[in-house]
Design a protein around this motif. Sequence first.
Motif, PDB file in Angstrom:
ATOM      1  N   GLY A 223      -8.286 -11.044   0.709  1.00 25.82           N
ATOM      2  CA  GLY A 223      -7.083 -10.092   1.166  1.00 25.82           C
ATOM      3  C   GLY A 223      -5.705 -10.126   0.318  1.00 25.82           C
ATOM      4  N   ARG A 224      -5.719 -10.918  -0.663  1.00 28.98           N
ATOM      5  CA  ARG A 224      -4.455 -10.924  -1.308  1.00 28.98           C
ATOM      6  C   ARG A 224      -3.878  -9.630  -1.913  1.00 28.98           C
ATOM      7  NH1 ARG A 224      -4.045 -15.638  -5.437  1.00 28.98           N
ATOM      8  NH2 ARG A 224      -4.682 -16.922  -3.606  1.00 28.98           N
ATOM      9  N   THR A 225      -3.225  -8.750  -1.095  1.00 25.18           N
ATOM     10  CA  THR A 225      -2.958  -7.591  -1.870  1.00 25.18           C
ATOM     11  C   THR A 225      -1.990  -7.196  -2.852  1.00 25.18           C
ATOM     12  OG1 THR A 225      -1.190  -7.380  -0.119  1.00 25.18           O
ATOM     13  CG2 THR A 225      -3.335  -6.434   0.721  1.00 25.18           C
ATOM     14  N   SER A 226      -1.296  -8.567  -3.169  1.00 21.40           N
ATOM     15  CA  SER A 226      -0.301  -8.699  -4.115  1.00 21.40           C
ATOM     16  C   SER A 226      -0.926  -8.496  -5.459  1.00 21.40           C
ATOM     17  CB  SER A 226       0.749  -9.881  -4.480  1.00 21.40           C
ATOM     18  OG  SER A 226      -0.346 -10.917  -4.410  1.00 21.40           O
ATOM     19  N   GLU A 227      -2.578  -8.565  -5.433  1.00 24.69           N
ATOM     20  CA  GLU A 227      -3.443  -8.619  -6.674  1.00 24.69           C
ATOM     21  C   GLU A 227      -3.758  -7.257  -6.973  1.00 24.69           C
ATOM     22  OE1 GLU A 227      -4.308 -11.419  -8.559  1.00 24.69           O
ATOM     23  OE2 GLU A 227      -3.193 -12.752  -7.453  1.00 24.69           O
ATOM     24  N   ASN A 228      -3.548  -6.259  -5.931  1.00 28.99           N
ATOM     25  CA  ASN A 228      -4.238  -4.698  -5.922  1.00 28.99           C
ATOM     26  C   ASN A 228      -3.056  -4.140  -6.761  1.00 28.99           C
ATOM     27  OD1 ASN A 228      -5.788  -2.666  -5.738  1.00 28.99           O
ATOM     28  ND2 ASN A 228      -4.937  -2.425  -3.398  1.00 28.99           N
ATOM     29  N   LEU A 229      -2.947  -4.205  -7.968  1.00 35.10           N
ATOM     30  CA  LEU A 229      -1.873  -3.594  -8.654  1.00 35.10           C
ATOM     31  C   LEU A 229      -1.896  -1.974  -8.688  1.00 35.10           C
ATOM     32  CD1 LEU A 229      -1.957  -5.661 -12.204  1.00 35.10           C
ATOM     33  CD2 LEU A 229      -0.302  -5.833 -10.265  1.00 35.10           C
ATOM     34  N   ASP A 230      -0.794  -1.331  -8.685  1.00 32.63           N
ATOM     35  CA  ASP A 230      -0.773  -0.058  -9.057  1.00 32.63           C
ATOM     36  C   ASP A 230      -1.320   0.297 -10.570  1.00 32.63           C
ATOM     37  OD1 ASP A 230       0.080   0.637  -6.681  1.00 32.63           O
ATOM     38  OD2 ASP A 230       2.340   1.025  -7.177  1.00 32.63           O
ATOM     39  N   VAL A 231      -2.083   1.280 -10.831  1.00 30.33           N
ATOM     40  CA  VAL A 231      -2.437   1.583 -12.090  1.00 30.33           C
ATOM     41  C   VAL A 231      -2.106   2.830 -12.654  1.00 30.33           C
ATOM     42  CG1 VAL A 231      -4.695   2.065 -13.227  1.00 30.33           C
ATOM     43  CG2 VAL A 231      -4.601   0.415 -11.663  1.00 30.33           C
TER      44      VAL A 231
END
Length: 352
Positions: A223-231
């Motif tokens: 759940g490391r949300t920092s990896e969920n980049l804006d595309v």
Amino acid sequence: MARTTFLFVLLLTAGCASGGGSNYDAGTLPPMEADTMRIAEANRRILTANAETRTDSARVSSEYRIGARDQVQIDVFGVETFNGTFQVEESGEIALPLLGAVEAASLTARELEDSIAEKLRETYMRNPHVTVQISEVSSRGVSVIGSVRQPGVYQIMGRSTLLDVLAMAEGLTETAGNSVFVVRPAHGGATSGTMPVSTAATSLGPPGSEVMEVDLGALLTYGRTSENLDVLPGDIVQVRPAGLVYVAGQVNQPGGFQIPTGPPLDVLQALAMAEGLGRTAAADRAVIVRQAEDGSRQEIPIHLDKMLDGEVAPPALMPRDVLFVPNNRNKAWRLGVLGALVSMLTFRGLFY
């Protein structure tokens, strides 16, 4: 796995025959079924995250700014002459009857309504009522390639994240690994976070592109949300295939095995994929051979017997690692063959 088929033959030849069953329990799930379940769980989390953000994306869609090749539906109340569907040209303009070229790019639908109404007031109408709807979006394409079920170019509206576009591509295939590269052309704008640049994907975009590597396993598993980049529009998202580890020597099924999506693959899991130890395995003299990018080689001794007994935690393996288990009756010959095995396995072109 087809790429390593001939390697299996080399490994089987180099390692002596197991001569019977294994003294290691490979687990209740066969490796292929376990990998399938990992991918199914990863896809469930991707689709769940997409459903949670879909409402927010719809909310901000009214703020969408029109781009070249988009199509807009224009209706002027009571005057059909001006009504119709118009495509935005590469110049950013639309050609309207009687009004001529009208700038549309970079405007929201509401701003374009106001612009057209102002031009009508200046020319043909006293109090025009203009409605603009975006009927087709073609300017905000994101290319999704690699180990996804439906590679292609997907249009994004409003704020979209990495998980959103992976959901558009219907999730991951069973060959997907933990690494995802987001390649952003130089004109793509600011990024939403700091990510390491990897040379493995620099050839995907034009010179000057920014390349960000995302740890998909950390995002989906921890759940490391920092990896969920804006595309952003124009980005290229590449899901890399899983890396390979190799298990050689006194195991029942030597070969190259894909590292599944999720937590790092450890030594005992790799041993399970190789169907356990052979009867003459020297479990206390196993070694991990790790080759660095500069070509240097590190040999890491490990005690498989202590790991199997639960006395020592199994270390994680890295892509291109070789787990070698020698024969307890002929140690010198086996370790002599190890160098040749590693050379064959790490020969240029055998890895992706």
